[in-house]
Structure formats: structure tokens, C-alpha cells
Design a protein around this motif. Structure first.
Motif: not given
Length: 491
Positions: A67-68, A71, A74, A83, A86-87, A116, A119-120
Motif C-alpha cells: 500500500f505504500i 499512500g 492519497l 494523510v 492519519w498515518g 497500513v 504506508a500513509m
């Protein structure tokens, strides 16, 4: 915010931005390093076997690798600061879950979620510097980000090993909470929001199907390699083929197929795949060998590999500058050969190991090889594509490096005959020797690929011509065992 209004590095706001990004990237990168050191204690307290320890590492690496790139996309579209926050919050929450784990299953589940969050968090660190600091100071800012991150990488094993010895392995996860709290408070107060002006906020432009399929494919491969399950391995390979089809047909792919039209880009990523597979296996098993067989404490096993970090801090930038002037093929060939020689020297580790005679020589040669290799490898990746595509090229290379580590940690113990409990040091020592020879083979394969496929180039890579001072970023935070950092996409 227009470029003319961005804060200078020497301003109070510029320094706060640098603090948030350095601390955010350091928390994510150090967590992976220190968890390696804690593995024997985790195995003993949670009564798990080698497979449980493999998943403790791979649960995080799996979702991070999958997912990086999503991320980073995003952040471009929904806001890089948003983001990043969030991470950071997600990383703190999942760190608490890791530290509170009652059994290995709960720890693995928390590590999957932590990946996950990582990744953000990870792509946003460098992206925020690019989007929030005046362009005149970005080279210096990235150099400081890299340098302080390298210092953190050198201090991490000392602090982590000491905490594991004195407080216990759970403390390395709980320590993330106050650090992330500082990151969140500073980011909210001092870091401006930014996004890609050409991007759409709509999720329609995000390659969610590609991200989901690659996560499922890597997950199936990881399960299959750890359990030696042929049906799962088959499913994993088929899903990876589906991922390739999705990327070829997508109008906004996670991994743009056009990048691989460059022979040098393809060659550099093949070298990355081989070399980082070896690194993933070495750093997973070396700490276990030092503690289970040589009888080292967590602190001493962490300190044992610090010379690698120090050598890379000193020599990576000069190696990158040399490769700019003379081409990347020689260092990309010589580096893996030196590292392979270092691994052969590490075969001296066993019962009654003496650090200065049996460990340090191998560590020094291994670290010298990485210092020779890593910066030229990063330069080759960036130099093979136009400057406007440097960010996504770096991100793809990052994902390939993490995927290589993921699959190596999953496959290597089984191939080397290391399975079951950790109660037999002699059996583990025999398997460690086999695993090291496999890693030597991977490094030799990387050297051969570089020698055959990477032709000498005497031109400077476009991304480095644009800002020559950026060669200072070819250092530990983005190029050590966690793989190169995801650079921001040009807006």
C-alpha cells in the motif's frame, strides 16, 4: 501555498516542519529495526516458533509494501499533511495494540494494521519537505532529513536494545506513542497542507483494484512460502499476473508500465530485487544467531550491526557522487561482491563468538559493500527516467525492495531448514550457515545483473542535475534495510 510564500528552512516554521518530518520517518524506520532485535524475547514470552517470528516481521512488511504507493497517491490527492497525520495517529494506535498483545496472533494482526499506517506515514515525510519548504532550501532540508535520520538509525539499536533488556520488548512499541504525539502536535500547528494541483480528490483516479490485488497476491505468496503450501503459492503467482494486467489497462496505475521501457530502470530494479532479498534474510537471521547461538543480549546484538549504519553515513554520498561522474555499473557490481564477502566472514559466528574477531570484520566488509552500492543504485533508478517521473520511479523501487525483503523472510528459513521451535541453538546455527550461503548467492546474482545489464553512463542523472545538492539523500534513511524512501511526485 505558492512557492514564493513557502517558509525558508532557517525560519521557525521551516525548523518545525523539518522536526515533524524527521521524527515521523524515524519512528517508522526505527520500529522495523528494533523489532528485529526483540524477536528472540517475543518468541520466548509469547511461546511462538520461527513461523510466528516470520509473521511478526512480515505482517508489517506485507501491508507496507502493498500500500505504500497508494499512500503516496492519497497524499497527492487528499492532502499530504492530512494523510501524514492519519498515518501517524494510526501508527500510534497500532503500536499500543502491538505492545498489549496477549498472544502472537494478536501481535501479527496489529503489525498488519501498523503496516497500513506506515504506508500513509512513510511517503508523506519527504513529500511534505518538497511541498512545504522554499525550493531554494529543499536540498539542505533533505540533506538534514537524511543526516538526522541516519543518526537516529545509529542510535536506535542502543536505545531499543537497552529498553528490551531493562523494560521488556513491549516498551519498544509503547515508546512510539509520545514520539508520534509530538509529530501530530507539530504538524497540526506548523505544517501547511498541500496536494497535487493536477490530481483529483475523487478516488476514481486511485488504483485501488491494483493495490488490493497486489496485497492479496503478496499475502498468498507469503503464506505459501512460510507453510510450503503449493496451492497458495499458485494463487499468489496468478494474482501477481492479474496485477500486471490491471496495471497495463489502468489509466492511472500504481506501477506505470512505461517506466520499464528503460533498460537501466529495469536492470536497477532487478538488482534491487536480488540484493534486498539478501538483506532481508540477513538482518532477520543475524540478530537471532547472535542471541540464540552466540549468547548476546538484545543490546549487544543491536550494537553489533551499528558499524554498517556508520559506514553508510560516511561513504554513501561520496559513492553517489562518484557514480554520477563515472557511471553506476562498477559500484553496482562491486558493492554486492563486497557484501557477499562480508557474509562469508560472518559464518565465523557461533558458540563462544568473540565480537572483534568473529563479527566485526564481516560487519565492516558487508557495510562497505552496501555503502558502495546503495547510492549509485538509487542514482541509476532516478537517472533512468525524466525528472518529472523521479518520484514514482523511486516509489516503485521502494516497493520492489520491500517486496524482496518480505519474500526472503518468508522463504529463507524453510529453504535453510530452520523451522519449529527456537530451543535448539545447534540446529539454528546449521540453518543459519545454509541461509547465509543462499544470501551470498543472491548478492552474486545482483552483481552479475549489474555487470551485464547496466552500461556505463557518464552523464549526470536528470533528477540530480536539477538539484546537485540532493546527492546527500543517498544515505541510510531511504536506502538501508528498509529500502529507498518514496520521493514526492513533481506537482
Amino acid at each position: 501555498m505558492p512557492t514564493s510564500e513557502l517558509p525558508r528552512l532557517r525560519s521557525a516554521t521551516g525548523r518545525w516542519i523539518l522536526l515533524a518530518t524527521i521524527l515521523g520517518s524515524s519512528v517508522a524506520s526505527l520500529d522495523a529495526t528494533v523489532v528485529n532485535i526483540a524477536l528472540p524475547r517475543i518468541g520466548a514470552e509469547l511461546e511462538t516458533d520461527v513461523a510466528g517470528l516470520q509473521w511478526t516481521l512480515n505482517g508489517y512488511t506485507l501491508t507496507l509494501a502493498a500500500f505504500i504507493l497508494l499512500g503516496g497517491s492519497l497524499g497527492d490527492r487528499l492532502g499530504r499533511r492530512r494523510v501524514f497525520l492519519w498515518g501517524a495517529v494510526g501508527f500510534a494506535v497500532t503500536s499500543v495494540l502491538c505492545g498489549a498483545a496477549l498472544n502472537v496472533e494478536m501481535l501479527i494482526a496489529a503489525r498488519v494494521l501498523q503496516g497500513v499506517a506506515g504506508a500513509m506515514l512513510t511517503p508523506g515525510s519527504l513529500a511534505l519537505i518538497s511541498s512545504s519548504i522554499d525550493r531554494r532550501d529543499q536540498g539542505a532540508a533533505i540533506g538534514l532529513w537524511s543526516g538526522f535520520g541516519g543518526v537516529a538509525g545509529a542510535l536506535g539499536p542502543f536505545l531499543g536494545g537497552w529498553l528490551i533488556d531493562v523494560v521488556g520488548w513491549r516498551s519498544i512499541f509503547f515508546l512510539n506513542v509520545p514520539l508520534v504525539l509530538v509529530v501530530v502536535l507539530v504538524t497540526l500547528r506548523h505544517v501547511p497542507e498541500s496536494r497535487d494541483p493536477a490530481g483529483s480528490i475523487s478516488a476514481a483516479r486511485l488504483d485501488v483494484p491494483g493495490a488490493v490485488v497486489i496485497a492479496l497476491g503478496l499475502g498468498a505468496l507469503t503464506f505459501g512460502l512460510i507453510d510450503i503450501n503449493l496451492p497458495l503459492l499458485t494463487v499468489g503467482v496468478l494474482l501477481l499476473l492479474v496485477f500486471v494486467v490491471i496495471e497495463l489497462r489502468s489509466d492511472h496505475p500504481l506501477v506505470p508500465p512505461a517506466l520499464f521501457r528503460s533498460r537501466v530502470f529495469t536492470a536497477a530494479n532487478l538488482v534491487t530485487l536480488a540484493v534486498y532479498a539478501a538483506l532481508g534474510g540477513v538482518f532477520f537471521l543475524l540478530v537471532l544467531e547472535l542471541q540464540l547461538v552466540a549468547g548476546y543480549s538484545p543490546l549487544m546484538s543491536g550494537v553489533a550491526t551499528v558499524p554498517i549504519t556508520l559506514i553508510m553515513l560516511v561513504l554513501s554520498a561520496p559513492a553517489g557522487r562518484w557514480a554520477q561522474q563515472h557511471g553506476a555499473r562498477l559500484p553496482m557490481t562491486l558493492g554486492p561482491l563486497l557484501s557477499a564477502a562480508g557474509l562469508v566472514l560472518l559464518l565465523r559466528i557461533g558458540p563462544g563468538t568473540v565480537y572483534f574477531a568473529d563479527v566485526l570484520p564481516g560487519v565492516l566488509v558487508f557495510g562497505l559493500g552496501l555503502a558502495v552500492l546503495v547510492a549509485p543504485l538509487t542514482g541509476a533508478v532516478l537517472g533512468a527516467v525524466p525528472a518529472t517521473e523521479a518520484g514514482i520511479a523511486s516509489g516503485v523501487n521502494n516497493a520492489i525492495a520491500r517486496t524482496a525483503q518480505l519474500l526472503a523472510v518468508a522463504a529463507l528459513p524453510g529453504l535453510a531448514g530452520i523451522s519449529g521451535s527456537l530451543d535448539d541453538p545447534a540446529e539454528f546455527d546449521r540453518g543459519f550457515g545454509v541461509a547465509i550461503w543462499i544470501c551470498v548467492g543472491l548478492l552474486l546474482a545482483g552483481a552479475l545483473l549489474a555487470a551485464v545489464l547496466v552500461r556505463p553512463e557518464r552523464r549526470e542523472p536528470p533528477a540530480l542535475r536539477k538539484a546537485p545538492e540532493l546527492d546527500t539523500v543517498d544515505c541510510v534513511p531511504q536506502c538501508a534495510i528498509a529500502g529507498p524512501a518514496v520521493a514526492p511526485r513533481d506537482s
